[in-house]
Design an enzyme around this catalytic site. Structure first.
Site, mmCIF file in Angstrom:
data_model
loop_
_atom_site.group_PDB
_atom_site.id
_atom_site.type_symbol
_atom_site.label_atom_id
_atom_site.label_comp_id
_atom_site.label_asym_id
_atom_site.label_seq_id
_atom_site.Cartn_x
_atom_site.Cartn_y
_atom_site.Cartn_z
ATOM 1 N N ASP A 17 110.747 81.530 44.509
ATOM 2 C CA ASP A 17 110.569 80.476 43.500
ATOM 3 C C ASP A 17 111.577 80.447 42.342
ATOM 4 O O ASP A 17 111.895 81.491 41.776
ATOM 5 C CB ASP A 17 109.205 80.623 42.810
ATOM 6 C CG ASP A 17 108.081 80.902 43.761
ATOM 7 O OD1 ASP A 17 108.288 80.897 44.973
ATOM 8 O OD2 ASP A 17 106.969 81.150 43.262
ATOM 9 N N SER A 77 105.920 84.530 39.328
ATOM 10 C CA SER A 77 106.520 83.314 38.770
ATOM 11 C C SER A 77 105.997 82.926 37.391
ATOM 12 O O SER A 77 104.879 83.284 37.009
ATOM 13 C CB SER A 77 106.301 82.154 39.735
ATOM 14 O OG SER A 77 107.139 82.328 40.838
ATOM 15 N N ARG A 152 97.783 82.679 38.864
ATOM 16 C CA ARG A 152 99.185 83.000 38.554
ATOM 17 C C ARG A 152 100.027 81.773 38.220
ATOM 18 O O ARG A 152 99.575 80.658 38.282
ATOM 19 C CB ARG A 152 99.814 83.734 39.740
ATOM 20 C CG ARG A 152 99.716 83.029 41.083
ATOM 21 C CD ARG A 152 100.365 83.906 42.170
ATOM 22 N NE ARG A 152 100.169 83.390 43.506
ATOM 23 C CZ ARG A 152 99.228 83.816 44.350
ATOM 24 N NH1 ARG A 152 98.403 84.766 43.995
ATOM 25 N NH2 ARG A 152 99.116 83.274 45.559
ATOM 26 N N GLU A 206 99.294 77.244 43.938
ATOM 27 C CA GLU A 206 100.321 78.056 43.288
ATOM 28 C C GLU A 206 101.248 77.146 42.489
ATOM 29 O O GLU A 206 101.366 75.953 42.752
ATOM 30 C CB GLU A 206 101.170 78.791 44.336
ATOM 31 C CG GLU A 206 100.390 79.675 45.284
ATOM 32 C CD GLU A 206 101.308 80.481 46.206
ATOM 33 O OE1 GLU A 206 101.349 81.697 46.058
ATOM 34 O OE2 GLU A 206 101.980 79.889 47.066
HETATM 35 C C1 FRU Z 1 104.971 81.080 45.478
HETATM 36 C C2 FRU Z 1 104.532 82.460 45.033
HETATM 37 C C3 FRU Z 1 103.929 82.412 43.638
HETATM 38 C C4 FRU Z 1 104.118 83.825 43.165
HETATM 39 C C5 FRU Z 1 105.443 84.189 43.787
HETATM 40 C C6 FRU Z 1 105.575 85.617 44.193
HETATM 41 O O1 FRU Z 1 105.979 81.119 46.440
HETATM 42 O O2 FRU Z 1 103.604 83.000 45.970
HETATM 43 O O3 FRU Z 1 102.598 81.981 43.591
HETATM 44 O O4 FRU Z 1 104.135 83.921 41.772
HETATM 45 O O5 FRU Z 1 105.615 83.354 44.911
HETATM 46 O O6 FRU Z 1 106.873 85.896 44.622
#
Ligand code: FRU
Length: 445
Positions: A17, A77, A152, A206
């Site tokens: 991300d 993220s 998150r 997410e």
């Molecule tokens: C989305 C995700 C987020 C998380 C991150 C971890 O691709 O799963 O929700 O913060 O990647 O790398």
């Protein structure tokens, strides 16, 4: 084919991300999820890249890495804002309760908890990982609000009279939801309200992003388990035109959504305002295989998000179009950045770019990457837009950004975009008849 520089790519190893996207003190900062020890997902760090113009990027190494109990197993993220000249990053800290005995970089059976942290910087380049981190929202303890494990990806913004942030979460792993928090001082945060749609919209949301635009408010989110069809990535980013009331943090989400991109390779988008106030989106491009140079993961070209009559447009950012304005007559004359091919497509016509097929079938654009994508069980090869209907005089104008590992097809100025990761792309363009294909590349820089 040489590695083109049109898109920002992993410096090495693994990226996912985009994080902390912001224009701050003369630079665009784009942080990203980064695993520095190998070309695979693992303990998350934040890598950092900067740009003056959203076109040319420079990698700056590591910005964040695990240093506290709350983020000991990963800096997940998050996003950025500026306040009193300082850059603030908010992000998710992950702490594993049971580490995978076979791999210290992953967790056993999802036994982890997530807290929200903040760190600041005076210049956007230096972050005090040792002493500068603060937990601003501890793991959620009330299951009626959200999930202790899967909560998150804070996206923070300045509202009229306060700071706000939105988190992605799940209601008991049954359906995704977003949680809204408010703060007066960036340090103390109060939960205000939440929004959700139900199980058919994925079990976990997410990377939410909420923002107003001139044509209406928008919600972007990355829904886990949205697609049940095994041929495609089941986690997909979608967007909705929404209405949001800051006072109460109530969000009204319609039933109908659009995909962020109809190639279904993009994920975890994040937006920021560019220097001139345009709402600009970047997203992670998922790749199925490590490249020969040993890296995996890249980012799409920046796109301007606009809403018109309830439709969300993702337009090519004007800086990209401006950079790709040097006309060339032969594909062999393109610069190391890659090129843009611009043409009209009539019903039934096909243009093939280095083996990648772009076709118009009725009112849809269909792409096929079978020749330029590794063959594996369930590979998603053919993509298509919905019917193109808006603001057209019947002609379909395509602008295709071509890079050694990503082809982005913007249809009618971003009514829809299809982006597909590719491998071993050829160096020729084929089409029937006397079609006019205009090619543009960048000037020497
Ligand atoms: C989305 C995700 C987020 C998380 C991150 C971890 O691709 O799963 O929700 O913060 O990647 O790398």
């Amino acid at each position: 084919m040489k590695r083109h520089t049109l898109h920002l790519k992993a410096p090495d190893n693994w990226v996912n991300d985009p994080n902390g996207f912001i224009y701050y003190k003369g630079y665009y900062h784009l942080f990203y999820q980064y695993f520095p020890y190998g070309p695979r997902w693992g303990t998350m760090h934040w890598g950092h890249a900067v740009s003056r113009d959203l076109v040319t990027w420079e990698h700056k190494g590591l910005a964040l890495y695990p240093t506290t109990r709350a983020d000991q197993n990963g800096c997940f993220s998050g996003s950025a804002i500026e306040q009193d000249g300082k850059l603030y990053l908010v992000y998710t800290g992950v702490r594993y309760e049971v580490v995978n005995p076979d791999d210290p970089h992953t967790c056993l059976d999802e036994q982890f908890e997530s807290a929200q942290l903040m760190i600041s910087s005076e210049d956007g380049f230096r972050f005090d990982n040792e002493h500068g981190k603060e937990v601003i929202i501890p793991p959620v303890t009330d299951p009626a609000i959200g999930d202790r494990t899967h909560t998150r990806d804070p996206k923070i913004w300045r509202g009229k009279d306060a700071w706000y942030l939105v988190l992605g979460s799940t209601m008991g792993e049954k359906y995704g939801e977003v949680l809204f928090y408010r703060s007066d001082d960036l340090h103390t945060w109060t939960y205000v309200d939440k929004a959700w749609k139900g199980p058919e919209y994925g079990w976990m949301w997410e990377c939410p992003d909420y923002f107003p635009t001139e044509g209406g408010d928008v919600l972007l989110l990355s829904a886990m388990g949205l697609l049940k069809n095994g041929e495609k990535e089941k986690n997909q980013s979608i967007c909705f035109p929404v209405t949001f009331d800051e006072e109460t943090c109530s969000l009204d989400i319609p039933d109908q959504y659009q995909y962020l991109d109809y190639g279904l390779d993009l994920y975890a988008p994040q937006t920021a305002l560019d220097k001139d106030g345009r709402r600009t989106m970047v997203a992670w491009v998922r790749m199925p295989r490590v490249t020969e140079e040993g890296w995996i993961g890249m980012f799409c070209s920046p796109r301007v998000v606009e809403v018109k009559d309830g439709h969300v447009f993702f337009r090519m950012h004007p800086n990209i179009r401006k950079a790709f304005s040097k006309a060339v007559y032969d594909i062999k004359d393109v610069s190391d950045d890659g090129y843009m091919a611009s043409f009209e497509l009539e019903d039934g016509e096909t243009v093939t770019i280095g083996g990648y097929v772009i076709r118009r079938t009725g009112d849809r654009i269909v792409t096929d990457r079978s020749n330029v994508y590794p063959a594996f069980e369930g590979a998603h090869l053919v993509s298509e837009t919905p019917d193109i209907s808006r603001g057209t005089d019947g002609s379909f104008h395509l602008e295709v950004l071509v890079d050694s590992n990503l082809i982005e097809t913007y249809v009618n100025d971003g009514e829809y975009v299809i982006s597909n990761a590719v491998y071993d792309l050829g160096n020729e363009i084929q089409y029937d008849g006397d079609k006019k294909i205009r090619l543009y590349t960048t000037s020497e820089r």
